[in-house]
Design a protein around this motif. Structure first.
Motif, mmCIF file in Angstrom:
data_model
loop_
_atom_site.group_PDB
_atom_site.id
_atom_site.type_symbol
_atom_site.label_atom_id
_atom_site.label_comp_id
_atom_site.label_asym_id
_atom_site.label_seq_id
_atom_site.Cartn_x
_atom_site.Cartn_y
_atom_site.Cartn_z
ATOM 1 N N SER A 80 31.794 20.351 -42.098
ATOM 2 C CA SER A 80 31.654 20.894 -40.728
ATOM 3 C C SER A 80 30.502 20.151 -39.920
ATOM 4 O O SER A 80 30.424 19.891 -39.093
ATOM 5 C CB SER A 80 31.357 22.458 -40.581
ATOM 6 O OG SER A 80 30.244 22.623 -41.508
ATOM 7 N N SER B 144 35.352 15.576 -41.009
ATOM 8 C CA SER B 144 35.326 17.043 -40.428
ATOM 9 C C SER B 144 36.301 17.753 -41.092
ATOM 10 O O SER B 144 35.888 18.959 -41.162
ATOM 11 C CB SER B 144 35.504 17.155 -38.852
ATOM 12 O OG SER B 144 36.826 16.424 -38.491
ATOM 13 N N PHE C 124 33.776 12.002 -37.429
ATOM 14 C CA PHE C 124 35.041 13.128 -37.318
ATOM 15 C C PHE C 124 36.097 13.084 -38.314
ATOM 16 O O PHE C 124 36.724 14.045 -38.702
ATOM 17 C CB PHE C 124 35.725 12.771 -35.808
ATOM 18 C CG PHE C 124 34.781 13.333 -34.635
ATOM 19 C CD1 PHE C 124 34.408 12.597 -33.723
ATOM 20 C CD2 PHE C 124 34.274 14.474 -34.744
ATOM 21 C CE1 PHE C 124 33.488 12.812 -32.534
ATOM 22 C CE2 PHE C 124 33.394 15.077 -33.739
ATOM 23 C CZ PHE C 124 33.181 14.081 -32.773
ATOM 24 N N TYR D 285 40.200 20.968 -39.025
ATOM 25 C CA TYR D 285 38.648 20.453 -38.953
ATOM 26 C C TYR D 285 37.796 21.871 -39.187
ATOM 27 O O TYR D 285 38.160 23.010 -38.734
ATOM 28 C CB TYR D 285 38.595 19.790 -37.852
ATOM 29 C CG TYR D 285 38.641 20.142 -36.547
ATOM 30 C CD1 TYR D 285 39.866 20.191 -35.871
ATOM 31 C CD2 TYR D 285 37.593 20.795 -35.941
ATOM 32 C CE1 TYR D 285 40.127 20.868 -34.734
ATOM 33 C CE2 TYR D 285 37.730 21.252 -34.420
ATOM 34 C CZ TYR D 285 39.127 21.316 -34.034
ATOM 35 O OH TYR D 285 39.223 21.590 -32.793
ATOM 36 N N VAL E 207 34.444 23.569 -38.165
ATOM 37 C CA VAL E 207 33.256 23.657 -37.138
ATOM 38 C C VAL E 207 32.477 24.843 -37.414
ATOM 39 O O VAL E 207 32.764 25.920 -37.901
ATOM 40 C CB VAL E 207 33.981 24.083 -35.863
ATOM 41 C CG1 VAL E 207 32.869 23.861 -34.808
ATOM 42 C CG2 VAL E 207 35.200 23.298 -35.654
ATOM 43 N N ALA F 259 29.924 16.946 -40.420
ATOM 44 C CA ALA F 259 30.562 15.887 -39.838
ATOM 45 C C ALA F 259 31.090 15.754 -38.345
ATOM 46 O O ALA F 259 30.783 14.958 -37.530
ATOM 47 C CB ALA F 259 31.599 15.216 -40.465
ATOM 48 N N TYR F 260 31.629 17.163 -38.236
ATOM 49 C CA TYR F 260 31.829 17.502 -36.859
ATOM 50 C C TYR F 260 30.682 17.577 -35.824
ATOM 51 O O TYR F 260 30.899 16.914 -34.788
ATOM 52 C CB TYR F 260 32.583 18.972 -36.757
ATOM 53 C CG TYR F 260 33.175 19.383 -35.334
ATOM 54 C CD1 TYR F 260 32.369 20.319 -34.571
ATOM 55 C CD2 TYR F 260 34.362 18.759 -35.000
ATOM 56 C CE1 TYR F 260 33.081 20.646 -33.537
ATOM 57 C CE2 TYR F 260 34.999 19.314 -33.708
ATOM 58 C CZ TYR F 260 34.130 20.223 -33.064
ATOM 59 O OH TYR F 260 34.854 20.705 -31.980
#
Lengths: 91, 221
Positions: free
Chosen positions: B191, B187, B184, B4, B6, B193-194
């Motif tokens: 990023s 993600s 999520f 994912y 971040v 979306a996270y």
């Protein structure tokens, strides 16, 4: 028409009936006051005994029920119980 | 595969938010256990255990994000399983399994049944699908969306039945959790979306906390 009572409401009603009789009451009296069928009442009384909310006493062929401290506590906290279970959809 | 994206500026913020979520869900679990102690109702106990599992899942996720991931932030914006230590990978699996198990428990409380077999019927396939999946992040989020939809629908019907405003808050909270999990699920590709997922979850858990506070504010006479 009365709305259908939840299980917790029925338990409250039964415990209130027992408590209002100063602690000792016969099954037939619970039957009249709790507005349940005999079979439902027996099921609830069995459950309440298992949960230690009531105590059954036998004198010969007769039996009576009295409320325990746990049962009294349930009644005292009923508003909180009802608030929580209704809010979180647990009834 | 666990991947994912971040944003590096979000490191630390995410673990703080997740720690907060663990506290809120733990508070709900404790309240449920107190009500269970009064009523001895198994449904209420199951509800408490469900939120306890979710609380524990956030502990693992927050811990992993706080301890392991910052070491990556200067170089890698993507959190990938190949960069994490074995302990962190285990932590992430613990998070996924605990979170899904918690949701299955909550979904089970919406059925008017005490049959444990139904719980295992829901849990078994969920965990199997999660463990054999190629992209576990997306699978976990899809499972969560499915289970949360079930739970949210239950609260919607409860609201229509009882017209209880607190139930409506809980329904909206679960809808927000559905939306956050959709976020999520994206993600691995985006990023933002996270980040958005966390922001929406703040809304959801705020509603749960507000409901809990309003419920417990009652004092017996």
């Amino acid at each position: 028409m009365n709305k259908k009572r939840s299980k917790l409401e029925i338990i409250r009603d039964i415990l209130e009936v027992i408590k209002n009789k100063s602690g000792r009451i016969k099954p037939t009296h619970i039957l009249y006051k709790s507005n349940l069928s005999y079979m439902m009442m027996e099921e609830y009384l069995t459950e309440l005994k298992e949960k230690e909310f009531i105590i059954e006493k036998r004198v010969g062929k007769n039996k009576t029920y009295s409320i325990t401290e746990k049962g009294v506590n349930y009644l005292e906290q009923y508003r909180l119980i009802s608030n929580f279970t209704q809010s979180f959809g647990l009834e | 595969m666990i991947n994912y994206l971040v944003p590096s500026w979000f490191f630390g913020i995410d673990s703080t938010i997740e720690a907060l979520f663990s506290l809120i869900t733990l508070a709900i679990a404790i309240a449920a256990f107190k009500i269970y102690a009064l009523t001895k109702e198994q449904t209420i106990r199951r509800f408490g255990v469900g939120f306890l599992f979710i609380a524990l899942s956030y502990v693992f996720w927050a811990g992993m994000n706080a301890v392991t991931v910052p070491g990556l932030k200067e170089q890698f914006p993507t959190v990938s399983i190949y960069q994490l230590s074995a302990a962190s990978v285990l932590g992430f699996y613990a998070y996924m399994l605990l979170f899904i198990t918690g949701l299955v428990l909550l979904a089970h409380t919406t059925f008017n049944t005490q049959r444990g077999a139904i719980f295992y019927l829901m849990l078994g396939p969920s965990l199997m699908v999660l463990l054999v999946s190629v992209n576990q992040i997306v699978t976990m989020r899809l499972l969560a969306i499915f289970l949360l939809s079930f739970i949210a629908f239950h609260y919607l019907t409860e609201y229509y039945r009882k017209s209880n405003r607190k139930t409506l808050l809980v329904f909206i909270g679960f809808v927000l959790l559905i939306i956050s999990n959709i976020g999520f699920a994206f993600s691995p590709a985006d990023s933002w979306a996270y980040v958005l997922g966390h922001i929406i979850e703040i809304g959801a858990y705020s509603l749960f906390l507000a409901t809990l506070v309003r419920t417990l504010r009652y004092k017996p006479s």
